[in-house]
Design a protein around this motif. Structure first.
Motif, PDB file in Angstrom:
ATOM      1  N   ASN A 185       0.527  31.154 -20.998  1.00 23.15           N
ATOM      2  CA  ASN A 185       1.351  31.911 -21.739  1.00 23.15           C
ATOM      3  C   ASN A 185       2.861  31.920 -21.129  1.00 23.15           C
ATOM      4  OD1 ASN A 185      -0.518  32.619 -23.554  1.00 23.15           O
ATOM      5  ND2 ASN A 185      -1.522  34.323 -22.397  1.00 23.15           N
ATOM      6  N   ASN A 186       3.359  30.825 -20.630  1.00 22.47           N
ATOM      7  CA  ASN A 186       4.825  30.630 -20.241  1.00 22.47           C
ATOM      8  C   ASN A 186       4.817  31.224 -18.818  1.00 22.47           C
ATOM      9  OD1 ASN A 186       5.400  31.587 -23.217  1.00 22.47           O
ATOM     10  ND2 ASN A 186       6.337  29.737 -22.599  1.00 22.47           N
ATOM     11  N   ILE A 187       3.577  31.572 -18.048  1.00 27.37           N
ATOM     12  CA  ILE A 187       3.577  32.090 -16.816  1.00 27.37           C
ATOM     13  C   ILE A 187       2.747  31.247 -15.896  1.00 27.37           C
ATOM     14  CG2 ILE A 187       2.915  34.120 -15.419  1.00 27.37           C
ATOM     15  CD1 ILE A 187       2.694  35.878 -17.844  1.00 27.37           C
ATOM     16  N   ILE A 213       8.062  32.265 -15.978  1.00 24.39           N
ATOM     17  CA  ILE A 213       8.121  33.063 -14.957  1.00 24.39           C
ATOM     18  C   ILE A 213       7.066  32.510 -13.867  1.00 24.39           C
ATOM     19  CG2 ILE A 213       7.195  35.488 -14.242  1.00 24.39           C
ATOM     20  CD1 ILE A 213       8.805  36.487 -16.116  1.00 24.39           C
ATOM     21  N   LEU A 214       7.345  32.553 -12.711  1.00 27.82           N
ATOM     22  CA  LEU A 214       6.336  32.135 -11.809  1.00 27.82           C
ATOM     23  C   LEU A 214       5.929  33.176 -10.616  1.00 27.82           C
ATOM     24  CD1 LEU A 214       5.377  29.815 -10.079  1.00 27.82           C
ATOM     25  CD2 LEU A 214       7.365  29.829  -8.740  1.00 27.82           C
ATOM     26  N   VAL A 215       4.481  33.228 -10.766  1.00 30.64           N
ATOM     27  CA  VAL A 215       3.818  34.387  -9.965  1.00 30.64           C
ATOM     28  C   VAL A 215       3.212  33.554  -8.458  1.00 30.64           C
ATOM     29  CG1 VAL A 215       1.675  36.145  -9.771  1.00 30.64           C
ATOM     30  CG2 VAL A 215       3.195  35.857 -11.991  1.00 30.64           C
ATOM     31  N   ILE A 216       3.315  34.224  -7.507  1.00 31.59           N
ATOM     32  CA  ILE A 216       2.757  33.393  -6.186  1.00 31.59           C
ATOM     33  C   ILE A 216       1.901  34.499  -5.487  1.00 31.59           C
ATOM     34  CG2 ILE A 216       3.656  32.588  -3.964  1.00 31.59           C
ATOM     35  CD1 ILE A 216       6.029  31.576  -5.174  1.00 31.59           C
ATOM     36  N   LYS A 237      16.552  29.581  -6.177  1.00 33.08           N
ATOM     37  CA  LYS A 237      17.485  29.012  -6.988  1.00 33.08           C
ATOM     38  C   LYS A 237      16.633  28.648  -8.404  1.00 33.08           C
ATOM     39  CE  LYS A 237      21.091  27.512  -4.388  1.00 33.08           C
ATOM     40  NZ  LYS A 237      21.363  26.493  -3.309  1.00 33.08           N
ATOM     41  N   LEU A 238      15.449  28.767  -8.582  1.00 34.26           N
ATOM     42  CA  LEU A 238      14.595  28.665  -9.769  1.00 34.26           C
ATOM     43  C   LEU A 238      15.043  29.263 -10.910  1.00 34.26           C
ATOM     44  CD1 LEU A 238      10.870  28.349  -9.400  1.00 34.26           C
ATOM     45  CD2 LEU A 238      12.341  26.479  -9.846  1.00 34.26           C
ATOM     46  N   ASN A 239      15.579  28.910 -12.181  1.00 33.85           N
ATOM     47  CA  ASN A 239      16.114  29.365 -13.356  1.00 33.85           C
ATOM     48  C   ASN A 239      15.158  30.526 -13.830  1.00 33.85           C
ATOM     49  OD1 ASN A 239      14.601  27.778 -14.374  1.00 33.85           O
ATOM     50  ND2 ASN A 239      16.223  27.237 -15.914  1.00 33.85           N
ATOM     51  N   MET A 240      14.429  31.121 -12.919  1.00 40.43           N
ATOM     52  CA  MET A 240      13.521  31.939 -13.809  1.00 40.43           C
ATOM     53  C   MET A 240      13.023  33.216 -12.760  1.00 40.43           C
ATOM     54  SD  MET A 240      10.113  29.521 -13.764  1.00 40.43           S
ATOM     55  CE  MET A 240      10.733  28.085 -14.071  1.00 40.43           C
ATOM     56  N   PRO A 241      12.417  34.246 -13.161  1.00 39.35           N
ATOM     57  CA  PRO A 241      11.993  35.148 -12.115  1.00 39.35           C
ATOM     58  C   PRO A 241      10.673  34.749 -11.264  1.00 39.35           C
ATOM     59  CG  PRO A 241      12.281  36.316 -14.362  1.00 39.35           C
ATOM     60  CD  PRO A 241      12.502  35.006 -14.402  1.00 39.35           C
ATOM     61  N   VAL A 242      10.633  34.991 -10.127  1.00 38.83           N
ATOM     62  CA  VAL A 242       9.545  34.601  -9.180  1.00 38.83           C
ATOM     63  C   VAL A 242       9.145  36.013  -8.789  1.00 38.83           C
ATOM     64  CG1 VAL A 242       8.605  33.367  -7.267  1.00 38.83           C
ATOM     65  CG2 VAL A 242      10.737  32.528  -8.548  1.00 38.83           C
ATOM     66  N   ILE A 243       7.731  36.357  -9.007  1.00 35.98           N
ATOM     67  CA  ILE A 243       6.998  37.599  -8.757  1.00 35.98           C
ATOM     68  C   ILE A 243       6.091  37.345  -7.353  1.00 35.98           C
ATOM     69  CG2 ILE A 243       5.859  39.393  -9.324  1.00 35.98           C
ATOM     70  CD1 ILE A 243       6.718  39.100 -12.139  1.00 35.98           C
ATOM     71  N   ARG A 276       6.806  41.867 -19.724  1.00 34.38           N
ATOM     72  CA  ARG A 276       7.543  42.670 -19.992  1.00 34.38           C
ATOM     73  C   ARG A 276       8.880  41.691 -20.008  1.00 34.38           C
ATOM     74  NH1 ARG A 276       7.246  47.312 -16.518  1.00 34.38           N
ATOM     75  NH2 ARG A 276       9.235  47.848 -17.150  1.00 34.38           N
ATOM     76  N   ILE A 277       9.184  41.056 -18.857  1.00 37.55           N
ATOM     77  CA  ILE A 277      10.270  40.445 -18.872  1.00 37.55           C
ATOM     78  C   ILE A 277      10.125  39.217 -19.841  1.00 37.55           C
ATOM     79  CG2 ILE A 277      11.370  38.904 -17.243  1.00 37.55           C
ATOM     80  CD1 ILE A 277      10.019  40.485 -14.887  1.00 37.55           C
ATOM     81  N   LEU A 278       9.072  38.789 -20.015  1.00 38.01           N
ATOM     82  CA  LEU A 278       9.137  37.670 -21.097  1.00 38.01           C
ATOM     83  C   LEU A 278       9.630  38.105 -22.456  1.00 38.01           C
ATOM     84  CD1 LEU A 278       5.788  35.604 -20.435  1.00 38.01           C
ATOM     85  CD2 LEU A 278       8.050  34.669 -20.325  1.00 38.01           C
TER      86      LEU A 278
END
Ligand code: CAA
Length: 253
Positions: free
Chosen positions: A10-12, A49-52, A92-98, A195-197
């Motif tokens: 789902n885009n994450i 979105i990227l989650v680590i 610098k990724l063009n997406m939020p990283v959480i 929520r961000i998506l």
């Protein structure tokens, strides 16, 4: 990949550091895996979105001391620069990283969390920069990102003492944005991601870009950059968002 599990749904995208037997300590194999993943993520329009997070009881317990111990000066400098470049790549990724900080985030682990845009911590997480106890200094950006995030006094207090602090203390000084029960950590992080998506995709990536680049510029230049990017949203996503508000409907991004 040797050191990382990678999933997209789902885009994450989720990166899970996966060397729990060494508390996910960061070595050259990890940086090779991350370099490859980051270039794939940059090319993948589905990922927004990227989650680590980390497998086991650690997020990351630091750079790999067993690998570093035999390095000479030049090798250590190269290792430090390589880590810095990977972490800058995240910034610098063009997406939020959480960062979903599940446990120990020490040394390079705290530095990795700080290179993410938002940090959510399990109440079991522990943060610190223990390098000074090893006769070292942080090498993956910690001397620079920690003062920017928590102020010079709080940063030097952690950097000079090597103290480990709890998730609640990290919340108090602004190092993390939220603390959750351990079993709710990933749910909370994915809820935040959803929520961000739901927001304007271009505005999300521009907010990240302008905030990060602006920190490196003087105020007048940074606010000019903001105006330029503000204007860039008119005639497309911004106009749709404003029309949707006036027409009392959901925007179609
Ligand atoms: N590098 C390599 N191996 C590590 C490691 C690290 N940073 N941290 C933990 N490990 C290994 C341990 O050596 C141990 O391996 P063995 O089972 O083979 O002995 C295994 O992971 C489990 O660790 P512990 O038995 O120590 O687990 P614990 O629960 O008793 O303690 C801990 C946990 C307090 C996090 C402790 O492991 C620790 O203090 N780790 C080191 C933390 C540290 O100093 N980090 C900074 C590294 S330097 C750095 O990061 C520099 C930089 O910025 C570039």
């Amino acid at each position: 990949m040797k050191t990382i599990k990678f999933e997209v749904s789902n885009n994450i995208a989720t990166i899970t550091m996966n060397r729990p037997e060494a508390l996910n300590a960061l070595n050259n194999d990890f940086f090779s895996d991350m370099e490859l993943l980051l270039s794939n993520i940059r090319e993948d329009n589905e990922i927004r979105i990227l989650v680590i997070t980390g497998e086991g009881k650690a997020f990351v317990a630091g750079a790999d001391i067993a690998e570093m111990v035999s390095m000479n000066k030049a090798e250590a400098e190269k290792f430090s620069s390589r880590g810095q470049d990977v972490f800058l790549g995240l910034e610098k990724l063009n997406m939020p990283v959480i960062a979903a900080v599940n446990g120990y985030a020490l040394g390079g682990g705290c530095e990795l969390a700080m290179a993410c845009d938002i940090r959510i911590a399990s109440s079991k997480a522990k943060f610190g920069q223990p390098e000074v106890s090893l006769g070292l200094i942080p090498g993956f950006g910690g001397t620079q990102r920690l003062p920017r995030l928590v102020g010079l006094g709080n940063a030097l207090n952690l950097l000079l003492t090597a103290d480990q602090i709890s998730a609640d203390e990290a919340l108090r000084i602004g190092l993390v944005q939220k603390v959750t029960e351990p079993e709710q950590l990933m749910d909370e992080v994915y809820k935040l991601a959803e929520r961000i998506l739901s927001k304007g995709p271009h505005s999300v990536s521009l907010i990240k870009k302008v905030a990060h680049i602006g920190l490196e510029l003087d105020f007048a230049k940074a606010t000019r950059l903001e105006s330029r990017e503000f204007g860039s949203l008119f005639g497309n996503e911004g106009t749709e968002g404003m029309k949707a508000f006036l027409e009392k409907r959901k925007p179609e991004w």
